[in-house]
Design a protein around this motif. Sequence first.
Motif, PDB file in Angstrom:
ATOM      1  N   ALA A  31       0.811  -1.020  -0.486  1.00  0.00           N
ATOM      2  CA  ALA A  31      -0.182   0.010  -0.574  1.00  0.00           C
ATOM      3  C   ALA A  31       1.156   1.296  -0.434  1.00  0.00           C
ATOM      4  O   ALA A  31       0.658   2.580  -0.499  1.00  0.00           O
ATOM      5  CB  ALA A  31      -0.711  -0.041   1.511  1.00  0.00           C
ATOM      6  N   ALA A  87      -4.246   0.912  -4.462  1.00  0.00           N
ATOM      7  CA  ALA A  87      -3.539   0.843  -2.872  1.00  0.00           C
ATOM      8  C   ALA A  87      -4.455   0.462  -1.811  1.00  0.00           C
ATOM      9  O   ALA A  87      -4.472  -0.669  -0.988  1.00  0.00           O
ATOM     10  CB  ALA A  87      -2.644   2.028  -2.843  1.00  0.00           C
ATOM     11  N   THR A  88      -5.703   0.937  -1.767  1.00  0.00           N
ATOM     12  CA  THR A  88      -7.018   1.013  -1.156  1.00  0.00           C
ATOM     13  C   THR A  88      -7.479  -0.650  -1.142  1.00  0.00           C
ATOM     14  O   THR A  88      -7.586  -1.056  -0.003  1.00  0.00           O
ATOM     15  CB  THR A  88      -7.698   2.073  -1.937  1.00  0.00           C
ATOM     16  OG1 THR A  88      -7.454   3.507  -1.344  1.00  0.00           O
ATOM     17  CG2 THR A  88      -9.042   2.088  -0.074  1.00  0.00           C
ATOM     18  N   GLN A 148      -5.194  -3.087   0.769  1.00  0.00           N
ATOM     19  CA  GLN A 148      -4.888  -3.503   2.251  1.00  0.00           C
ATOM     20  C   GLN A 148      -5.980  -3.766   2.849  1.00  0.00           C
ATOM     21  O   GLN A 148      -6.098  -4.606   3.462  1.00  0.00           O
ATOM     22  CB  GLN A 148      -4.863  -2.146   2.424  1.00  0.00           C
ATOM     23  CG  GLN A 148      -5.825  -0.711   2.628  1.00  0.00           C
ATOM     24  CD  GLN A 148      -5.447   0.160   2.720  1.00  0.00           C
ATOM     25  OE1 GLN A 148      -4.119   0.544   3.081  1.00  0.00           O
ATOM     26  NE2 GLN A 148      -5.734   1.680   3.074  1.00  0.00           N
TER      27      GLN A 148
END
Length: 422
Positions: free
Chosen positions: A26, A197-198, A201
């Motif tokens: 992330a 990234a969101t 994760q």
Amino acid sequence: MAGDGVRETLREVAGLERDVLVLSVAMLAFSLSYQMTDRYIAAYLQALGAGAGVIGVFGSFKQFIAAVYPYPGGAISDRIGTRRALTLFGVLSVGGFVLWFLAPGLGGPLPAWAWLFVGLVLVQAWNSLGLGATFALVKQSVDAAHLARGFAATEVVRRVGFLLGPLIATAIFAATVGLLDGFQAVLVVAIGFAVLATVAQRVLYDPTGDTIGKAWGGLASVREDLAALPKPLRPLLVGDTLVRFANGMVHVFFVLVVVDQLQVSVRLPVIGFLRPEAFFGVLLAVEMAVALLVMLPSAWVADRRGLKPVVATGFSVYALTPILLISVPADAALVALVFAFSGLRFAGLPAHKALIVGPAKTGAGGRVTGAYYLLRNALTVPGAAVGGLLYSQSPTLAFTSATVVGLLGTGYFLVFGVEPTA
């Protein structure tokens, strides 16, 4: 030997727990988004009609957000868990990048550049609100005696984004016409990385290892946590504040010095001719390549020889870079050398983080980190505005003043800083 320390740290990267590896992924993706956009934002503001004073205020506003976000962000992550907190912060950041993209076409009572201020409130969510969560996650996963190397392991992955992000921006600017169109294309790619990234994760992070701390008690908790900062942190805080104030005075104007003052361009083999705004991306990549080379060996030195001298080295590079940049001739190789020197400041970053979070208790790492950054960043808020006023009078005055303030902070830490016990 230092080489053995580097190899050992690389083994630590491969052996980190799954949660820290997910965090590193992330960090990499968000770093790509931030570094493709952050160092160009002054030029974007200028293209939308903002002057030097507004750009300086924007820098101070960013520092204000960096001041007020980490503490509540750390409290939120301690209370609801790292995965949910970082997912929330990621969604907010994506929304901010989208607003930056839409800013040139937005109507209403605000000028186009003003929407960048609104978007900044959201863009900084993962980077600043999530600061305490990332510190706490590393602390709960790494042995206390090797905190510097633990932070170096995650930082190396994150800083790869700092290296690749500007290079991607360079390629985009080279393929587009004009800074405004080029930055719009950069934002599209940045949004994609932030979404990636969101989602990563949220899907990959295992929340079962999260520690849940006490509920936030409002302003009383802020006062309590600020008063409880360990005494060894106080000389670090003073020196760090002065150095960061100095950096804040000029950091946002680096792109304008390269593009407007030096107007330095370059013709590279294979790549061809690069305009100043495209060459600036290459300079940022040079800076980060040096950072990646020095962080692991410096963390090895810090764990074995002490944190203070490594942190002081980073502070001194912060202080000297502004005077070097404003004084360098408009020669591509010399300007690149200044940015390579600037990359050495990251040598002190893992040791600096270890100094901050080392004394924190389990379940309170986010709050200790947040309290430190709340105080430091609050004190540095006026830096960019002061720098903007000085820059509008004379870029040389602004950059020279920044070096003087930075050297004062470095000297204070060298005299009064201590080597704390974790």
